[in-house]
Motif scaffolding. Structure first.
Motif, short mmCIF file in Angstrom:
data_model
loop_
_atom_site.label_atom_id
_atom_site.label_comp_id
_atom_site.label_asym_id
_atom_site.label_seq_id
_atom_site.Cartn_x
_atom_site.Cartn_y
_atom_site.Cartn_z
N LYS A 85 -13.36 11.98 1.37
CA LYS A 85 -12.35 12.75 2.09
C LYS A 85 -11.87 11.97 3.32
O LYS A 85 -10.69 11.98 3.65
N ALA A 86 -12.81 11.29 3.99
CA ALA A 86 -12.47 10.51 5.18
C ALA A 86 -11.47 9.40 4.85
O ALA A 86 -10.53 9.14 5.60
N HIS A 87 -11.68 8.75 3.70
CA HIS A 87 -10.77 7.70 3.27
C HIS A 87 -9.40 8.30 2.93
O HIS A 87 -8.35 7.74 3.26
N ASP A 108 0.84 -1.21 0.00
CA ASP A 108 0.00 0.00 0.00
C ASP A 108 0.87 1.25 0.00
O ASP A 108 0.67 2.18 -0.80
N LYS A 109 1.84 1.30 0.91
CA LYS A 109 2.68 2.48 1.05
C LYS A 109 3.52 2.73 -0.20
O LYS A 109 3.66 3.87 -0.66
N LYS A 110 4.06 1.67 -0.77
CA LYS A 110 4.88 1.80 -1.98
C LYS A 110 4.05 2.32 -3.14
O LYS A 110 4.50 3.20 -3.90
N THR A 111 2.83 1.81 -3.28
CA THR A 111 1.95 2.24 -4.36
C THR A 111 1.61 3.72 -4.23
O THR A 111 1.67 4.48 -5.21
N LEU A 112 1.29 4.15 -3.02
CA LEU A 112 0.95 5.55 -2.77
C LEU A 112 2.16 6.47 -3.00
O LEU A 112 2.03 7.56 -3.54
N ARG A 113 3.31 6.00 -2.59
CA ARG A 113 4.53 6.81 -2.69
C ARG A 113 4.90 7.07 -4.15
O ARG A 113 5.44 8.14 -4.48
N TYR A 157 -7.39 8.97 5.98
CA TYR A 157 -6.82 7.73 6.50
C TYR A 157 -5.57 7.34 5.71
O TYR A 157 -4.54 6.97 6.30
N PHE A 158 -5.64 7.46 4.39
CA PHE A 158 -4.48 7.12 3.56
C PHE A 158 -3.28 8.01 3.90
O PHE A 158 -2.14 7.56 3.88
N ALA A 159 -3.57 9.28 4.22
CA ALA A 159 -2.49 10.21 4.55
C ALA A 159 -1.92 9.94 5.94
O ALA A 159 -0.70 9.88 6.13
N GLN A 160 -2.80 9.73 6.91
CA GLN A 160 -2.37 9.60 8.30
C GLN A 160 -1.76 8.24 8.60
O GLN A 160 -0.80 8.14 9.37
N LEU A 199 -1.07 5.63 6.06
CA LEU A 199 -0.30 4.97 5.00
C LEU A 199 0.73 5.90 4.35
O LEU A 199 1.43 5.49 3.42
N GLY A 200 0.80 7.12 4.81
CA GLY A 200 1.84 8.03 4.34
C GLY A 200 1.58 8.71 3.01
O GLY A 200 2.49 9.26 2.40
N ALA A 201 0.32 8.71 2.53
CA ALA A 201 0.01 9.40 1.28
C ALA A 201 0.21 10.91 1.46
O ALA A 201 -0.15 11.47 2.51
N HIS A 202 0.77 11.57 0.46
CA HIS A 202 0.97 13.01 0.53
C HIS A 202 -0.38 13.70 0.35
O HIS A 202 -1.04 13.50 -0.68
N PRO A 203 -0.82 14.51 1.31
CA PRO A 203 -2.15 15.13 1.25
C PRO A 203 -2.40 15.92 -0.03
O PRO A 203 -3.53 15.95 -0.54
N GLU A 204 -1.36 16.57 -0.56
CA GLU A 204 -1.54 17.39 -1.76
C GLU A 204 -1.77 16.55 -3.02
O GLU A 204 -2.22 17.07 -4.04
#
Length: 326
Positions: A139-141, A124-129, A144-147, A149-154
């Motif tokens: 927005k709620a999901h 998950d983290k690698k894919t988002l990165r 969660y991805f940002a907080q 799994l480390g997804a960049h909010p922008e």
């Protein structure tokens, strides 16, 4: 949506069946903006077969000529293995679900601390990165991805689901004989844990002896689940989309959910059925959570909320709404 892709060449990749609603929604939006949209996807019913065929097509596809590569549903199955082909393109992903969250906390297939759980988290983290733009369903999901799994909010962008309005629209059809003269309540679902069908069944059980009600439960309930029985309760294992649209149309109230209060994912997603009910113009009960409030409000006619996790509260809400209509 996707105005930034105007006049660009886009390659859309999906391992989900091409007629899946989320795919058709995204392809329509992309084609409205992009100069060219090419698609890698197949129609086979078997997911493993679809995956093999998509991999094979990717192997012989040059991605250099595309400005954007858009990976649809379940990019975790594509991006970690094929990102080397996307280096010269912007990478958009539809991060519709977290594999880690779904398999460890929703369906509880693996412990979060197990080897498989940690591997899912890393994927998950690698894919988002690696993504330049992350499409999510609420927005709620996204939070969660940002907080977690480390997804960049922008990078996050919300694309809410939509109903197929060629199927789901007001039809004003007649009720079946057993439902005539009764307040008809409908629930349908694939019986996933986060949907909270035990809450729905408890509410039905509390109202099963009230002759003013007629309940329809549509979904594949297993033999291990105790189903309330009564003259006013009717079960259907599954229906075609057109048949489902007819059932929604003649119902007085539809149950959307999600109703499971223990699975956190249930509080971060808007149930797909809510979009269908809304398209048909039907009153519905939603679970009280932040995700549902992103799109729906009790100030809107026919929109109701109920505390998640309580069959008693759901039954009370159903009775209250039925009394309003009398």
């Amino acid at each position: 949506m996707f105005q930034e892709l105007k006049n660009k060449k886009v390659l859309f990749i999906t391992t989900k069946n091409l007629d899946y609603l989320r795919n058709t929604q995204e392809l329509r939006l992309l084609r409205e903006q992009a100069a060219q949209v090419s698609v890698i996807g197949v129609k086979d019913k078997s997911y493993p077969l679809r995956l093999i065929k998509v991999f094979f097509k990717l192997l012989f596809t040059s991605c250099k000529k595309y400005d954007v590569v858009f990976v649809g549903f379940a990019p975790q199955l594509i991006v970690p293995f094929w990102s080397f082909k996307f280096k010269r393109s912007e990478l958009y992903i539809d991060f519709f679900i977290s594999m880690y969250d779904t398999l460890c906390f929703d369906r509880k297939k693996f412990s979060p601390d197990s080897f498989a759980g940690k591997r899912l988290l890393n994927i998950d983290k690698k894919t988002l990165r690696q993504a330049d733009k992350i499409i999510c369903d609420t927005k709620a999901h996204g939070n969660y991805f940002a907080q977690e799994l480390g997804a960049h909010p922008e990078k996050l962008q919300v694309l809410y689901l939509e109903a197929d309005k060629s199927i789901y629209y007001p039809r004003h059809g007649e009720k079946p004989q057993e439902a005539r003269g009764k307040f008809t309540v409908l629930y349908f679902g694939s019986v996933l844990p986060l949907q909270g069908i035990e809450v729905v069944l408890e509410a039905m059980n509390r109202l099963k002896d009230d002759p003013n009600f007629c309940f329809y439960f549509i979904g594949p309930i297993g033999q291990d689940i105790q189903k309330p029985q009564g003259k006013n309760i009717h079960y259907r294992h599954w229906l075609s989309q057109d048949e489902l649209a007819q059932y929604i149309d003649f119902s007085d109230l539809c149950l959307a959910g999600h109703f499971n209060a223990k699975i956190q994912k249930a509080k971060r997603t808007i149930p797909g059925k809510a979009y269908l009910y809304h398209a048909v113009g039907k009153p519905m009960i939603l679970g009280e959570n932040l995700a549902n409030h992103e799109l729906f409000s009790e100030q809107e006619k026919g929109i109701y909320f109920v505390e998640m996790g309580s069959g008693e509260k759901l039954a009370e809400k159903i009775k209250k709404i039925a009394n309003i209509g009398r």
